[in-house]
Design an enzyme around this catalytic site. Structure first.
Site, PDB file in Angstrom:
ATOM      1  N   GLU A 116      42.237  12.826  -6.183  1.00  0.00           N
ATOM      2  CA  GLU A 116      41.124  12.678  -7.280  1.00  0.00           C
ATOM      3  C   GLU A 116      41.820  12.992  -8.484  1.00  0.00           C
ATOM      4  O   GLU A 116      42.397  14.034  -8.656  1.00  0.00           O
ATOM      5  CB  GLU A 116      40.078  13.839  -6.734  1.00  0.00           C
ATOM      6  CG  GLU A 116      39.019  13.485  -7.612  1.00  0.00           C
ATOM      7  CD  GLU A 116      37.630  14.131  -6.979  1.00  0.00           C
ATOM      8  OE1 GLU A 116      37.662  14.334  -5.772  1.00  0.00           O
ATOM      9  OE2 GLU A 116      36.911  14.801  -7.924  1.00  0.00           O
ATOM     10  N   ASN A 123      37.164  19.532  -3.608  1.00  0.00           N
ATOM     11  CA  ASN A 123      36.188  18.655  -2.702  1.00  0.00           C
ATOM     12  C   ASN A 123      36.778  18.405  -1.388  1.00  0.00           C
ATOM     13  O   ASN A 123      37.592  17.470  -1.091  1.00  0.00           O
ATOM     14  CB  ASN A 123      35.820  17.324  -3.389  1.00  0.00           C
ATOM     15  CG  ASN A 123      35.189  17.543  -4.465  1.00  0.00           C
ATOM     16  OD1 ASN A 123      34.430  18.342  -4.964  1.00  0.00           O
ATOM     17  ND2 ASN A 123      35.682  16.779  -5.562  1.00  0.00           N
ATOM     18  N   LYS A 130      35.129  25.457  -3.984  1.00  0.00           N
ATOM     19  CA  LYS A 130      34.264  24.852  -4.726  1.00  0.00           C
ATOM     20  C   LYS A 130      32.958  24.784  -3.832  1.00  0.00           C
ATOM     21  O   LYS A 130      32.704  24.056  -2.898  1.00  0.00           O
ATOM     22  CB  LYS A 130      34.660  23.460  -5.257  1.00  0.00           C
ATOM     23  CG  LYS A 130      33.735  22.730  -5.850  1.00  0.00           C
ATOM     24  CD  LYS A 130      34.175  21.357  -6.392  1.00  0.00           C
ATOM     25  CE  LYS A 130      33.329  20.308  -7.202  1.00  0.00           C
ATOM     26  NZ  LYS A 130      33.680  19.269  -7.363  1.00  0.00           N
ATOM     27  N   GLU A 150      28.382  20.242  -7.859  1.00  0.00           N
ATOM     28  CA  GLU A 150      28.699  18.592  -7.666  1.00  0.00           C
ATOM     29  C   GLU A 150      28.365  18.021  -6.214  1.00  0.00           C
ATOM     30  O   GLU A 150      29.116  17.408  -5.744  1.00  0.00           O
ATOM     31  CB  GLU A 150      29.947  18.152  -8.242  1.00  0.00           C
ATOM     32  CG  GLU A 150      30.301  18.517  -9.851  1.00  0.00           C
ATOM     33  CD  GLU A 150      31.422  17.782 -10.263  1.00  0.00           C
ATOM     34  OE1 GLU A 150      32.263  17.846  -9.688  1.00  0.00           O
ATOM     35  OE2 GLU A 150      31.214  17.608 -11.500  1.00  0.00           O
ATOM     36  N   LYS A 195      37.406  27.329 -15.450  1.00  0.00           N
ATOM     37  CA  LYS A 195      38.010  26.328 -16.530  1.00  0.00           C
ATOM     38  C   LYS A 195      37.936  26.964 -17.670  1.00  0.00           C
ATOM     39  O   LYS A 195      37.093  27.706 -18.345  1.00  0.00           O
ATOM     40  CB  LYS A 195      37.036  25.000 -16.199  1.00  0.00           C
ATOM     41  CG  LYS A 195      37.167  24.345 -14.868  1.00  0.00           C
ATOM     42  CD  LYS A 195      36.591  22.945 -14.888  1.00  0.00           C
ATOM     43  CE  LYS A 195      36.604  22.300 -13.798  1.00  0.00           C
ATOM     44  NZ  LYS A 195      36.200  20.833 -13.634  1.00  0.00           N
ATOM     45  N   ASP A 219      34.225  20.820 -19.028  1.00  0.00           N
ATOM     46  CA  ASP A 219      35.130  20.118 -18.337  1.00  0.00           C
ATOM     47  C   ASP A 219      36.296  19.438 -18.788  1.00  0.00           C
ATOM     48  O   ASP A 219      36.335  18.270 -18.794  1.00  0.00           O
ATOM     49  CB  ASP A 219      34.272  18.938 -17.264  1.00  0.00           C
ATOM     50  CG  ASP A 219      35.018  18.642 -16.068  1.00  0.00           C
ATOM     51  OD1 ASP A 219      36.217  19.125 -15.623  1.00  0.00           O
ATOM     52  OD2 ASP A 219      34.682  17.189 -15.576  1.00  0.00           O
ATOM     53  N   GLU A 277      41.585  28.238 -15.157  1.00  0.00           N
ATOM     54  CA  GLU A 277      41.989  26.903 -14.490  1.00  0.00           C
ATOM     55  C   GLU A 277      42.292  25.888 -15.752  1.00  0.00           C
ATOM     56  O   GLU A 277      41.192  25.407 -16.414  1.00  0.00           O
ATOM     57  CB  GLU A 277      40.940  26.515 -13.669  1.00  0.00           C
ATOM     58  CG  GLU A 277      41.073  25.064 -13.023  1.00  0.00           C
ATOM     59  CD  GLU A 277      39.962  24.641 -12.079  1.00  0.00           C
ATOM     60  OE1 GLU A 277      39.539  25.423 -11.066  1.00  0.00           O
ATOM     61  OE2 GLU A 277      39.551  23.222 -11.941  1.00  0.00           O
ATOM     62  N   GLU A 295      43.161  13.787 -16.783  1.00  0.00           N
ATOM     63  CA  GLU A 295      41.789  13.205 -16.605  1.00  0.00           C
ATOM     64  C   GLU A 295      40.953  12.571 -17.700  1.00  0.00           C
ATOM     65  O   GLU A 295      40.464  11.478 -17.742  1.00  0.00           O
ATOM     66  CB  GLU A 295      40.872  13.850 -15.747  1.00  0.00           C
ATOM     67  CG  GLU A 295      39.504  13.244 -15.449  1.00  0.00           C
ATOM     68  CD  GLU A 295      38.536  14.470 -14.546  1.00  0.00           C
ATOM     69  OE1 GLU A 295      38.941  15.521 -14.424  1.00  0.00           O
ATOM     70  OE2 GLU A 295      37.282  14.122 -14.278  1.00  0.00           O
ATOM     71  N   TRP A 332      24.711  13.878 -16.986  1.00  0.00           N
ATOM     72  CA  TRP A 332      25.800  12.714 -16.360  1.00  0.00           C
ATOM     73  C   TRP A 332      25.579  11.379 -17.354  1.00  0.00           C
ATOM     74  O   TRP A 332      25.486  10.322 -16.614  1.00  0.00           O
ATOM     75  CB  TRP A 332      25.637  12.449 -15.037  1.00  0.00           C
ATOM     76  CG  TRP A 332      25.867  13.545 -13.969  1.00  0.00           C
ATOM     77  CD1 TRP A 332      26.861  14.629 -14.328  1.00  0.00           C
ATOM     78  CD2 TRP A 332      26.024  13.601 -12.538  1.00  0.00           C
ATOM     79  NE1 TRP A 332      27.150  15.530 -13.452  1.00  0.00           N
ATOM     80  CE2 TRP A 332      26.706  15.005 -12.231  1.00  0.00           C
ATOM     81  CE3 TRP A 332      25.512  13.143 -11.383  1.00  0.00           C
ATOM     82  CZ2 TRP A 332      26.566  15.270 -10.984  1.00  0.00           C
ATOM     83  CZ3 TRP A 332      25.738  13.307 -10.075  1.00  0.00           C
ATOM     84  CH2 TRP A 332      26.212  14.480  -9.864  1.00  0.00           C
TER      85      TRP A 332
END
Lengths: 711, 711
Positions: free
Chosen positions: A180, A223, A300, A304, A373, A378, A400, A406, A555
């Site tokens: 991912e 995940n 996690k 999400e 984070k 994000d 983190e 990404e 989103w």
């Protein structure tokens, strides 16, 4: 975890590097596999003569696996740097002229923490001493780094110890081999081949990490698949852990919170259910049977769509503490991620983690670390620091960072991330007055925590050069070095990395380091200037600031930039979401007045009118355009810097980066045009004559973006 | 496309190899990247002396890209084999002692087809001649292969030409870098980096293919993304095609049939709609503008949810012919896949492709080739040949083999596939009487077609050694060699591959070749013995013969084996689905009587009682168990064979394969136990005393399988 003994020798290093002769270009292509551990032969003859004085023998105390690794690394490195096989002699008496690896809890190292090391000259020998074999290994890599840079050992006296205890990579790798947010091939971990086949690459991965001081790795995606809690997979993980252990690296797993149900067949995964607690205890016991130095779990939960304790009306603390309980008999920890944001049409996602977690401060088991984070959203190209930092004094907070790009252009944009990491670490939370930096929260010094954590979401994959973009290796390097010592500067790290990895030639290094240091601001400039964020929704590759349809308001892209006929930006002051209230007054003061907010943060906190004049003397519209255009053009400047270094670079590496910079330039213009044309529909202003108008219409740009959203 | 001039020299080769001395084991690890193109120095001194007589010069006629590649390969190969840089001299007059690459349509090569080559001694030179530069390139690789095997050139006289015109790999690679059914890392094609960055590996891929005679490559998955029809992607594809072109390889694309709608914005993708036809024409024209030697389209339509002409009430022929029309101005083709099976509760999937396609025979444009999987179902470890072969005489039929081991144990089972390919090719369809083999359908000789095709679903990925399992390289090799000459035997190819790739030592080669040749029967034996098929449903990795729930009946495992209290197997005789009726009477005769059906095909065609005595004297139950047990045990024999070769193998390759064979043994037992325990619930018979009873219960095995089905 801070150390008083740290001696940074970068001044010396820089002076030294300046005097080096140009490296001849290697005739064989550099495929990048060796990373910063190339150990090219020492070319400076006087320095070589110095080093050769210490190659009569290697002596070591201790015989553990990590000490064996230190010895192997030292022998391999010396052979390659100096062309000499150096043998081990264990009874050296008063001999001089060797290198001594001294595991010694009593004398030299008395004041050093467990993993710290000291390197000094003593009785004609180079002595690397530490209380632990890991410390010896870190010292060995430090000595080899010193030698790779061709620095004198005449007055050698280095001591160093890590400021943070858990320094780890997080791999978002799935059991099917996909990653991912991975842009460098497939996963390093070949689960179908394990445990019988242990890919030799695992060891090179471990070496690279250990050379930086990284001492933990989470092998699987947050995940998480429940597979990893099965006996079949625990045995596979154990085979990987055996390789990591040799380099002082402990192995961790991400866990699927609902595993008691899906894998264990229990009716529930309620953390207060005794059967569930028993299931986890048994599971952890099974893991320790196979992996005696297992590091712990990363979780996690209720994020999400992932399951978590809230599915049973329990809190994050209930969930984390249940797992911590299972770790009581062992030296393992539970790392609980704070990346949560509930679906709420009226909420500001910025505030979500704080709202969920601050009330839980003091309720977590001491074995739990909360992993936060760096920013509240994000991993955006620039974010203000997360307001959680400093606001949970009773809870150890880890940070983190994301090494994989990404939101930073995948493997086709060069973005050196150390300035991102440093920006967060140096941010002042003011929670205990001025100087209460995020770094001090993270390293435990502010609130007296000893379980301290820095995590980086790995950018490694099966590509031969590990990271896809050759310059992305520097992000792995920078993260590792900063996790050991967050006081290093971005410049120091870039100089060090480029010197070890690309060229020792100072004339070539200068433009490379310049390119690296400016790369992040350039990227921000054509991607999310002035505090814009999240212009992506589908794949996180192509510009989509117009994206307005999503199953949740947060989103969509328009949720974040809030462009309208009046202006642009997210009002997070008291007149808006008031997210600013989550910070201390001193921080609020920096950001709550649109006239005084530093421009990089402006649109994070304010909805600003298109014609508002900014501190630059330009209106918002003009300033945006200036940045989009200047920074897209700056990729040409990056190309020029890279070309300046060409004569000293390996041709294969030169060509690779040069081609990627071309892609970056094309895409930078794409980003610029997408934003400019889209924002123009709100601002209703012309593009000033200084700027070349986009060659495409907004519809055409949208069409080109849609191609990348097709399956 | 057959050639009368083919001279196979394998007798000689085998004799020659027998006399070679042992290779010293290389001190550097072999990472497999060089495949069968290692060009290790010639060690036989008398042979070396022979070769050196021809190294005064290289002369070439023609100056195209492919000729340049031939020259480069020859120079590189000679340098590596013989340590000599051989220069090009173009005016050589009567000189002797060189190698001449002669592009010559008139004399030597008059009777050879376009891509054929001849290699012979003439006036003291080695002369490679062909009508085409591609032929010269193939001849060059043939000469280098000859020299790698250290064969004499004293009486050199080789001529060869391909039996099949389109010899191509199909990559099931997605634009995001994943590979459907890929087990060797991620895609070779880095779409985000293209067109600016052209990975140097593309050229090595092209070299490897050209060395076997492969002349086409379909870059993207048959479950195609419409992205590839966008201008953005066409330009990327063109950059890859430019590399392929240098090696005589044409580039093809899989197309998404609904692209006119999804990408073009048309209201329909109806193949009879003039706007749709115009869209495709324009698209193909755009492609040829960028890629003048573009090969054509590969299409999966109305299959497994993919769109197609039937969505508009049109036939496969309508769809294919529309695309063929777009290719009329160009030398490109349309390859239409026959892999279709409609959802029908009462149908036998075995019969589906025949039923849909045979009525369309004669209705396809001459530019269309129908690509048929070797068997009627889907790349099972053993299938009878597809009944389409021979039954569409007016349509060129190509065969599709699968090199990637979707149903053959991924990258952890060693299965040499040449015997699978050969089994299909040598099957006699009897459509024009005895001897009407599938090979003759494929090579066009049976029905007079010149557009002939052999396609292999690639097993290549970004793993350093290309194929994951080192022995899987042999499947790529075997496919390529058979696509050039389907008369080569599995044994010849295995011997050649092992000699080029692993060792020249005859004592080591013998057990390796034995292992390879038996590997497929061993796999079938523990996986799908006696004509069982499809014991997989979820991931195609773990045994799931019990799987009985699916959205369609033919998406369950029980649909295929039909185990019940009476017996096992799918009755496809007249008393059952009568699929056998799709074959000629001579073929039916072989398979319609359960007492005479060869055991490997028994359960493909018959439902056989558990206690029925078979030709072996054992009952079905006993025979099944014998095969499951014997073949799972035979993996130990494979390990022994591999160990026999150890002294002559590169240590890294030895260790890699040895470890994978251990995985294979563990998994073979898993397969065996899964089947045995499951079938026992129907057969209700004991496991004979000769066989060790499974250590797990059926429920335990199911549980271990379920782990691999978790996300």
């Amino acid at each position: 975890m801070t150390s008083k003994f740290l001696l940074v020798l970068f001044g010396l290093i820089l002076i030294r590097l300046g005097s080096l002769a140009a490296d001849p270009v290697s005739s064989e292509g550099d495929d990048g596999y060796e990373l910063w551990l190339k150990y090219k032969p020492v070319t400076d003859s006087s320095i070589k003569a110095e080093y050769l004085r210490y190659l009569s023998f290697i002596s070591k105390s201790g015989n553990g696996e990590v000490m064996q690794s230190a010895l192997r690394e030292l022998q391999t490195g010396l052979k390659s740097l100096l062309g000499k096989n150096v043998n081990v002699k264990n009874a050296v008496g008063n001999k001089s002229g060797g290198i001594i690896l001294r595991l010694d809890p009593s004398t030299d190292t008395a004041k050093l923490p467990e993993e710290g090391y000291r390197i000094q000259l003593s009785a004609g020998n180079i002595v690397i001493s530490s209380k632990s074999e890991s410390g010896i290994l870190y010292g060995t890599f430090a000595l080899l780094r010193h030698m790779q840079m061709q620095l004198s050992v005449k007055t050698l006296n280095l001591a160093s110890s890590p400021k943070v205890r858990y320094r780890m990579l997080n791999h978002w790798d799935n059991p099917d081999g996909t990653i991912e947010r991975g842009y460098a091939g497939s996963s390093l971990w070949k689960w179908y081949e394990l445990p019988e086949r242990v890919d030799p690459r695992y060891q090179d991965y471990a070496r690279a990490n250990a050379s930086l001081g990284i001492n933990g790795t989470v092998l699987n995606n947050v995940n998480a698949s429940a597979r990893f809690m099965s006996q079949e997979y625990i045995v596979k993980v154990a085979a990987v852990a055996s390789v990591m252990r040799k380099y002082g690296i402990r192995t961790y797993l991400s866990v699927y919170f609902a595993a008691p149900k899906t894998l264990g067949g229990l009716p529930s995964s309620d953390p207060l259910d005794p059967k569930v607690r028993a299931w986890w205890k048994e599971k952890v016991a099974l893991i320790y049977k196979e992996i005696p130095d297992f590091g712990g779990f990363l979780v996690k939960a209720n994020s999400e769509g992932e399951p978590g304790p809230q599915d049973y009306g329990r809190t994050h603390a209930d969930g984390a503490n249940m797992l911590a309980e299972a770790f009581q008999p062992y030296d393992g920890i539970v790392i609980w991620r704070a990346f949560v944001y509930k679906a709420d049409a009226n909420a500001d996602r910025f505030k979500a983690a704080y709202e969920e977690f601050v009330p839980l401060d003091g309720k977590f088991d001491p074995k739990v670390i909360l992993q936060v984070k760096n920013g509240p959203i994000d991993f955006q190209p620039r974010e203000p620091f997360s307001p959680l930092f400093g606001n949970m004094p009773k809870t150890p907070l880890g940070v983190e960072f994301q090494l994989t790009q990404e939101y930073l252009g995948f493997a086709t944009h060069a973005v050196y991330e150390a300035p991102i990491f440093k920006e967060t670490l140096e941010s002042d939370t003011y929670v205990n007055g001025a100087g209460s930096t995020v770094a001090k929260v993270i390293d435990g010094s502010l609130h007296g925590h000893s379980r301290t954590l820095m995590a980086g979401v790995a950018n490694t994959g099966s590509d031969r050069n590990w990271t896809g973009h050759p310059l992305a290796q520097a992000n792995w390097y920078a993260f590792g070095r900063l996790s050991w010592d967050h006081q290093l500067t971005s410049d120091q790290i870039a100089t060090e990395w480029a010197g070890l990895t690309l060229t020792r030639n100072q004339k070539a290094m200068e433009p490379i380091v310049k390119l690296m240091l400016k790369s992040r601001e350039i990227y921000v400039g054509y991607n999310t200037p002035l505090g814009l964020s999240r212009p992506w929704m589908g794949v996180h590759f192509a510009p989509e600031p117009w994206q307005s349809r999503g199953s949740r308001p947060d989103w969509t892209a328009v949720y974040y930039h809030r462009a309208d006929s009046v202006g642009l930006g997210f009002d997070r002051t008291v007149s808006g979401s008031n997210a600013l209230a989550q910070y201390r007054p001193e921080v609020q003061q920096q950001w709550n007045n649109p006239d005084k907010t530093p421009l990089p943060y402006l649109l994070w906190f304010h909805h600003v009118a298109w014609n508002k004049e900014l501190s630059t003397g330009r209106t918002l519209w003009q300033e945006l355009l200036t940045r989009f255009y200047t920074c897209a053009n700056s990729v040409v400047w990056m190309q020029q810097q890279w070309d300046l270094a060409k004569p000293s670079l390996d041709p294969q590496v030169y060509t690779d980066v040069a081609a990627r910079l071309k892609v970056q330039h094309r895409e930078a213009i794409w980003w610029r045009d997408a934003w400019v044309l889209y924002l123009q529909t709100f601002a209703r202003q012309l593009i000033p004559k200084d700027f070349e108008p986009p060659k495409q219409t907004l519809e055409e740009v949208k069409k080109s973006v849609n191609i990348y959203l097709m399956k």
